[in-house]
Structures are given as structure tokens and as C-alpha cells.
Design a protein around this motif. Structure first.
Motif, mmCIF file in Angstrom:
data_model
loop_
_atom_site.group_PDB
_atom_site.id
_atom_site.type_symbol
_atom_site.label_atom_id
_atom_site.label_comp_id
_atom_site.label_asym_id
_atom_site.label_seq_id
_atom_site.Cartn_x
_atom_site.Cartn_y
_atom_site.Cartn_z
ATOM 1 N N ILE A 33 -8.596 2.034 4.063
ATOM 2 C CA ILE A 33 -8.228 0.624 3.856
ATOM 3 C C ILE A 33 -8.110 -0.148 5.171
ATOM 4 O O ILE A 33 -7.851 -1.346 5.161
ATOM 5 C CB ILE A 33 -6.896 0.495 3.072
ATOM 6 C CG1 ILE A 33 -5.754 1.180 3.811
ATOM 7 C CG2 ILE A 33 -7.053 1.054 1.663
ATOM 8 C CD1 ILE A 33 -4.378 0.888 3.214
ATOM 9 N N TYR A 34 -8.271 0.549 6.300
ATOM 10 C CA TYR A 34 -8.081 -0.115 7.600
ATOM 11 C C TYR A 34 -9.405 -0.434 8.283
ATOM 12 O O TYR A 34 -9.464 -1.225 9.204
ATOM 13 C CB TYR A 34 -7.239 0.766 8.533
ATOM 14 C CG TYR A 34 -5.874 1.044 7.946
ATOM 15 C CD1 TYR A 34 -4.892 0.048 7.936
ATOM 16 C CD2 TYR A 34 -5.582 2.274 7.369
ATOM 17 C CE1 TYR A 34 -3.648 0.289 7.368
ATOM 18 C CE2 TYR A 34 -4.337 2.517 6.808
ATOM 19 C CZ TYR A 34 -3.371 1.522 6.814
ATOM 20 O OH TYR A 34 -2.155 1.757 6.250
ATOM 21 N N HIS A 239 -6.361 -6.743 7.619
ATOM 22 C CA HIS A 239 -6.824 -6.539 6.246
ATOM 23 C C HIS A 239 -5.673 -6.180 5.314
ATOM 24 O O HIS A 239 -5.588 -6.670 4.181
ATOM 25 C CB HIS A 239 -7.884 -5.437 6.235
ATOM 26 C CG HIS A 239 -8.501 -5.212 4.888
ATOM 27 N ND1 HIS A 239 -8.243 -4.093 4.130
ATOM 28 C CD2 HIS A 239 -9.338 -5.973 4.145
ATOM 29 C CE1 HIS A 239 -8.908 -4.178 2.987
ATOM 30 N NE2 HIS A 239 -9.579 -5.295 2.967
ATOM 31 N N TYR A 240 -4.775 -5.345 5.817
ATOM 32 C CA TYR A 240 -3.618 -4.888 5.046
ATOM 33 C C TYR A 240 -2.754 -6.077 4.613
ATOM 34 O O TYR A 240 -2.214 -6.120 3.505
ATOM 35 C CB TYR A 240 -2.826 -3.949 5.968
ATOM 36 C CG TYR A 240 -1.725 -3.140 5.347
ATOM 37 C CD1 TYR A 240 -2.018 -2.034 4.543
ATOM 38 C CD2 TYR A 240 -0.388 -3.434 5.608
ATOM 39 C CE1 TYR A 240 -1.002 -1.261 4.017
ATOM 40 C CE2 TYR A 240 0.634 -2.664 5.080
ATOM 41 C CZ TYR A 240 0.328 -1.577 4.280
ATOM 42 O OH TYR A 240 1.340 -0.816 3.759
ATOM 43 N N GLY A 245 0.089 -5.484 1.755
ATOM 44 C CA GLY A 245 0.254 -4.049 1.531
ATOM 45 C C GLY A 245 -1.074 -3.423 1.119
ATOM 46 O O GLY A 245 -2.135 -4.016 1.316
ATOM 47 N N THR A 246 -0.999 -2.259 0.514
ATOM 48 C CA THR A 246 -2.215 -1.518 0.164
ATOM 49 C C THR A 246 -3.122 -2.326 -0.767
ATOM 50 O O THR A 246 -2.670 -2.813 -1.802
ATOM 51 C CB THR A 246 -1.829 -0.191 -0.528
ATOM 52 O OG1 THR A 246 -0.915 0.500 0.322
ATOM 53 C CG2 THR A 246 -3.041 0.666 -0.799
#
Ligand code: PLP
Length: 405
Positions: A33-34, A239-240, A245-246
Motif C-alpha cells: 500500500i506504500y 498515499h496512506y 489509513g489502510t
């Protein structure tokens, strides 16, 4: 005795049927996710959600249903003690207004009627009488899913202009986006919101808000802002932070596929498909209503929306009809909600729906009317079939070809 087998046929106004392509797009391993492709996916979805709303403004994606997107909308542009005007035409705008009231906003409801659309002239008159400009925002739904009405958003915006009022125009497009034209910028809408699980053919779980410069200007001083919904946080580089959050990555994979399906079909073609299937439904209902046991909820034909048909059942128990359809045939039609609870049923023709699905649904309803001995005009489905056939015409693929031109 039952004719029910295989998949149930979901004809409720949300959640709607999820296409197999969308289900498959979500069936895959998790990703980082990063870094990597998910970052581009997020950028493409923000761009394309704005495109679906027809705005050059900003889009925000939330892990939320429509109620969450309601709260995101209100908290980002309003302050405690602000006054807003809610335009009633069913249940949903009033529900959104109730959220505002609980947040500390003063709410005035412009009385409407569950059987008709908002009257732009009444909006204009009310705004004209607001001499001090105390009304900060106007809340309205494009389609109210409880009543089956479509409101003329362009005309309501024009009413605001004619009154010389500068309240923000905030529109709930949950039950219309992707199914009926929505022109946020051209109509002068300042903020619009929707959810993933109706016209956009997705599971529930994503909420969308689109905001123009006026809404983002109001955001700067809004004191109802909270960390999770806050636009400023979500416009950060990380992006987070864009999801606070996720990221809901599997829903994002699904949404990408759903939007690709919509763009591949062409939005105009999707609108036309909805218009035709809705009109076919209305033709069947009009025939059935000759028996006097049922009738359209929305009185004026031009105020009936293309995503859900709400049918009043003064002559019988709507719940018994719904149970018959579900238990015998696996067709699940919507129940009446709010004031129409137990007094209506709703046929959704929204999102991933085609001619056989719609004809199957109304075919089963007509079968139920007959089997249950409910008086009704016969051959409503035949009427729908004949009309659809005329619209499509004699040439194979003619409609798609027209839409692509
Ligand atoms: C379904 C619906 C909502 C609420 O959405 P949820 O995802 O159920 O929270 C709001 N407005 C309209 C017009 C709807 O049809």
C-alpha cells in the motif's frame, strides 16, 4: 412446489447485482500500500469518479456507505449553528438533514410530498425570502429511492440563481450516479455524493464525494471537520493519508473494473439502457394498474426516475407479493420504506441490469399477481416486450452501434 434454483435474482434498489468481472477483479492477492501500482490506481479512481460526476472539481474516496458519505459531505463544509434548507421529496434528503441536525446544524425542511418532485418555484420563493442569506446550504436528492422520484437538479440550481442566493447546492446522487445523467459542473452543483453499491455495480463499502471550488472554499472555515473525513488530510501527498489509513485495496480493484465496464459501454449508452428498461417496467405497471389494486407512487409520469419504480398497493398486502416472488421464484423485489412501509413494493432497474433480468423480474411479478388472485390488467409484460422490441428495432446490434457513434 418451487421454481427457485440457482442464484437469487436481486431486484432491490441497493445493493445491486455485482457483475462477475467485478467479483473476479477483487479475487486476488493483497499488494503493497506504500509503493507500486496501487498508487496509480488511486490516482485513476479519483480522476474517474470526478468524471462520472461530470466535474473538474475534486473527488474523495471513503471507506463508507452512503450514510458515511453524507457525514463526510456535511462535516467538510458546515459549521455548528449554520442553517440549511432540506428539500423533501421522499425520505433520503430528510435523513441526510437529520444527520446535519445531530451534528449541530439548524435544519429547515421545505415541505414536499412523497408522491411528487421538489418544485423549483417553491425553492426560489423560499430563498428569495431569506433576505439576510442565513441559509448556508441546500440538500436535495436527485433520485429518492423511497418514492421513486427524480428531481430536476438543473432547475433547482436555476431557482437558486434566480433568487440571487449563494447557498451551496449539495446533491445526493446515490441512487442515480452511473444510471442517469448527472452534470455537476454544468448544473452548478457545489457538492455531490454517492455510494458504490447501487448504479456503480459494486459491493457496499465505498463512499464518494465530489466538491467544486465553492465547496472547498467553505471547507476552509468549516468547524464541523473531523480527522477521519477531513478533505485537507486526504489531499495530503502520502498515499496512506488519502484514505486516512489502510486503503480498501480489494474494493479499489473492483471499482476500477466497474468503471471500466461503464466506460466501455459508454455512459450515454448506460443511461439509455436504464431509460428503456425503466420505461418497459412502467408500461407493465401501467397495464397492471388497470385492475385498480396497484398504482404508481409518483403521480406525474415525467417525475418517475429511471432506476427504481415504486408501486403502491392499496388493493393487497405488498409484503405477501414480495414473499411469493422470493419463495417461489427467487426474485427479490424491494419493500416500501418509511411512510410506504407495507403499502408498496419497489422494482429496481439499476446498475448491472439487462433485458432478460428485467423481463424475468416483471414476468415473475405478473405471475404472482395472477397466482395470488390480485386484480390486474393482463399482459403487462407483453406490453413491455412489444415496446422494447420497437425501440431496439429489426437490426442486430443497432443500439450499440448508435451509442458508439
Ligand atoms: C441507499 C441510499 C442512501 C444510503 O446509502 P447507504 O449506503 O445505505 O448508507 C442515501 N441516499 C439515497 C438516495 C439512497 O438511495
Amino acid at each position: 412446489m418451487t421454481l427457485r434454483a440457482g442464484r437469487d435474482f436481486l431486484a432491490i434498489p441497493g445493493p445491486t447485482t455485482v457483475p462477475d468481472e467485478v467479483l473476479r477483479a477483487m479475487h486476488r492477492p493483497a499488494v503493497d500500500i506504500y509503493d507500486g501500482p496501487l498508487l496509480d490506481l488511486t490516482a485513476s479512481l479519483h480522476r474517474d469518479i470526478a468524471r462520472v460526476f461530470s466535474t473538474k472539481g475534486h473527488a474523495y474516496l471513503y471507506i463508507a456507505n452512503g450514510h458515511g458519505a453524507w457525514e463526510a459531505s456535511l462535516t467538510n463544509v458546515l459549521s455548528r449553528g449554520d442553517k440549511i434548507l432540506v428539500l423533501e421529496s421522499g425520505r433520503f434528503a430528510v435523513g441526510w438533514g437529520e444527520y446535519a441536525r445531530r451534528l449541530g446544524v439548524e435544519v429547515e425542511i421545505l415541505k414536499g410530498d412523497i408522491r411528487r418532485a421538489v418544485r423549483p418555484a417553491e425553492v426560489e420563493a423560499r430563498l428569495k425570502s431569506d433576505k439576510g442569506g442565513s441559509i448556508k446550504a441546500i440538500l436535495v436528492t436527485q433520485v429518492d429511492t423511497a418514492s421513486g422520484v427524480v428531481n430536476d437538479i438543473a432547475a433547482i440550481s436555476q431557482a437558486r440563481r434566480a433568487a440571487g442566493h449563494d447557498a451551496l447546492l449539495m446533491v445526493d446522487a446515490v441512487a442515480s450516479l452511473g444510471c442517469m445523467p448527472f452534470e455537476m459542473d454544468a448544473w452548478g452543483v457545489d457538492l455531490a455524493m454517492a455510494g458504490s453499491q447501487k448504479g456503480l455495480m459494486m459491493p457496499p463499502g465505498l463512499g464518494f464525494v465530489a466538491a467544486n471550488d465553492r465547496a472547498r472554499h467553505a471547507h476552509r472555515t468549516a468547524d464541523l471537520r473531523t480527522p477521519y473525513w477531513d478533505w485537507t488530510e486526504r489531499e495530503s501527498e502520502g498515499h496512506y493519508l488519502k484514505y486516512a489509513g489502510t486503503p480498501p485495496q480489494h474494493l479499489l480493484f473492483g471499482l476500477r473494473q466497474a468503471l471500466d465496464l461503464l466506460f466501455e459501454e459508454g455512459m450515454e449508452n448506460a443511461f439509455r439502457r436504464h431509460r428503456l428498461l425503466a420505461e418497459a417496467t412502467r408500461r407493465a405497471v401501467a397495464v397492471w394498474s388497470e385492475g385498480q389494486a396497484l398504482t404508481f407512487n409518483i403521480s406525474a409520469p415525467e417525475e418517475r426516475c429511471d432506476t427504481v419504480s415504486v408501486v403502491l398497493t392499496p388493493g393487497f398486502d405488498a409484503e405477501a407479493l414480495r414473499t411469493w416472488c422470493r419463495e417461489n421464484c427467487g426474485v427479490i423485489i424491494g419493500h416500501g420504506i418509511g411512510d410506504l412501509s407495507g403499502k408498496a413494493f419497489r422494482i429496481a432497474h439499476m446498475g448491472h441490469v439487462n433485458a432478460p433480468m428485467l423481463l424475468g423480474t416483471i414476468g415473475v411479478i405478473e405471475m404472482a399477481l395472477g397466482a395470488m388472485g390480485i386484480p390486474h390488467g393482463a399482459a403487462g409484460v407483453q406490453e413491455a416486450i412489444a415496446w422494447l422490441g420497437q425501440q431496439v428495432g429489426p437490426t442486430a446490434g443497432a443500439m450499440t452501434a448508435t451509442a458508439k457513434r
